[in-house]
Design an enzyme around this catalytic site. Sequence first.
Site, short mmCIF file in Angstrom:
data_model
loop_
_atom_site.label_atom_id
_atom_site.label_comp_id
_atom_site.label_asym_id
_atom_site.label_seq_id
_atom_site.Cartn_x
_atom_site.Cartn_y
_atom_site.Cartn_z
N TYR A 195 22.34 -1.55 -17.03
CA TYR A 195 22.80 -2.29 -18.22
C TYR A 195 23.57 -3.55 -17.84
O TYR A 195 24.00 -4.29 -18.72
CB TYR A 195 23.70 -1.40 -19.08
CG TYR A 195 22.93 -0.36 -19.85
CD1 TYR A 195 22.24 0.64 -19.18
CD2 TYR A 195 22.86 -0.39 -21.23
CE1 TYR A 195 21.52 1.59 -19.86
CE2 TYR A 195 22.14 0.56 -21.93
CZ TYR A 195 21.47 1.54 -21.24
OH TYR A 195 20.75 2.49 -21.93
N LYS A 216 21.35 11.27 -11.06
CA LYS A 216 20.00 11.50 -10.54
C LYS A 216 20.02 11.12 -9.06
O LYS A 216 19.21 10.32 -8.57
CB LYS A 216 19.05 10.61 -11.37
CG LYS A 216 17.60 10.92 -11.24
CD LYS A 216 17.19 12.22 -11.89
CE LYS A 216 15.74 12.50 -11.55
NZ LYS A 216 15.43 13.80 -11.06
N ASP A 229 18.01 15.30 -15.14
CA ASP A 229 16.82 15.86 -15.79
C ASP A 229 17.05 17.33 -16.15
O ASP A 229 16.78 17.77 -17.27
CB ASP A 229 15.56 15.67 -14.94
CG ASP A 229 15.78 16.00 -13.47
OD1 ASP A 229 16.94 16.16 -13.06
OD2 ASP A 229 14.78 16.12 -12.73
N ASP A 278 23.50 7.13 -22.08
CA ASP A 278 22.81 6.69 -23.29
C ASP A 278 21.83 7.77 -23.74
O ASP A 278 21.82 8.19 -24.91
CB ASP A 278 22.06 5.38 -22.98
CG ASP A 278 21.77 4.57 -24.24
OD1 ASP A 278 22.08 5.05 -25.33
OD2 ASP A 278 21.20 3.48 -24.12
#
Length: 424
Positions: free
Chosen positions: A160, A230, A287, A311
């Site tokens: 972002y 992740k 995930d 988000d």
Amino acid sequence: MSSDYEHIEVPDSGEKITADGDELSVPDEPVIPILHGDGIGKDVGPAAQKVLDAAAAATGRKVHWMEVYAGESAREIYGEDVNLPDETVDAIREHRVAIKGPLTTPVGAGFRSLNVALRQTLDLYANVRPTYYLDGVPSPMKAPEEMDMVTFRENTEDVYAGIEWEQGTEEVQQVKEFVEDEMGMDDIMHDGPIGLGLKPISEKGSKRLVREAIDYAIENDRDKVTLVHKGNIMKFTEGQFGTWGMEVADEEYPDDEVFAAPDSLWEEQDEVDIPEDAVMVEERLADAMLQWMQLRTDEFDVLAMPNLNGDYLSDAAGAQIGGLGIAPGANFGEGRCLAEPVHGSAPKRAGQNKANPTALILSGRLMFEYMGWEETGQLIRDAVEQTISDGKVTYDLERQIEGGEKLSTTEYADEIIANIEKLS
Ligand code: NAP
């Protein structure tokens, strides 16, 4: 510091909120900037403002609102190419605590997100979204009441940060050549048109966010902080976020207050001896987290994560307790708060007096609580919950409730105000 704004009208009375570091000093009648926002913001903004006024009045308080502009409203007032006037940023900075509705961001081309720009310019580094169940809200889950989670999303960096290059430009070609020729990574990118971006994750950004989440957990008697990343794939960005986060837990707090779970990505913690009353800090992969959040909801408490994970995860969490129409949020920096709902400007529902103002109203609750107005915040929650459990709801909830009464945005706000009066 100036109050000589070009288009912003300063209220005749009321005082500014001030701060010393993180310590706020809130006058009895503060001036608070409000930005209604684009699309459904024009419907839910004024409705939420009325509800917040009623709750403040019922608890012996008063807000002097100062309307500020961005997006559509700024283009109308300041000119077609002004999306985020400097004086809007200045006013929010000077007044420290503010509330905003959603702002539209064009996809693919056009200006960058005004929401992201505001968060970055004001260094509002933590986006905090409490996700809790309100009685009566229809949910796709079997046990929605198990959800009581607070997400801390890093707000200033990650993908972002806006460092990206458009396909077909000279810049993207230069970056590609640098990566291939100078860095020796010549077998990764496809030939032909390509877009490229950078994902910065810093020690400063990661640690202050995790610190904020841990402090929140300690202050609010929460059991656990889960760092969601992740890092198995993006080792030096997401993985490093996890490493820095665990360092905060391990090095900055006594073990009997905060316990950094060893090897929590791969090892069960059931056998680990955790000091009684300590907040446990653990890591989870993003995930897998998305499925655990649904299947083992009650195991999670406070989540801290980089920007993009935050988000996705906070929208998914919002869906579990009834959808975006009721999911509140706020951005925090040092001695600063900009409250805003999770949802966007929902253009296809705009201007119809039908959108649900609950998310914005509950974002106002967060703002009031940050100001130390806990009683006002609790009254807002109680009145919203009463209204929904009476089956009086906007279209988004009515389509899921058997026998619910569908109200417009303004009728629903009036119903909440009536409940504020009854409950106070
Ligand atoms: P969205 O505006 O959040 O809306 C997606 C859908 O969620 C709506 O069509 C509606 O579903 C439901 N919804 C959202 N808010 C609702 C409310 N208050 N009451 C009832 N239903 C509500 O997401 P989007 O369509 O992806 O994004 C639209 C624009 O908003 C984009 O320009 C995006 O960049 C921007 N955005 C801004 C912010 C922000 O200002 N912080 C955040 C997210 C997105 P149904 O169609 O099923 O009724």
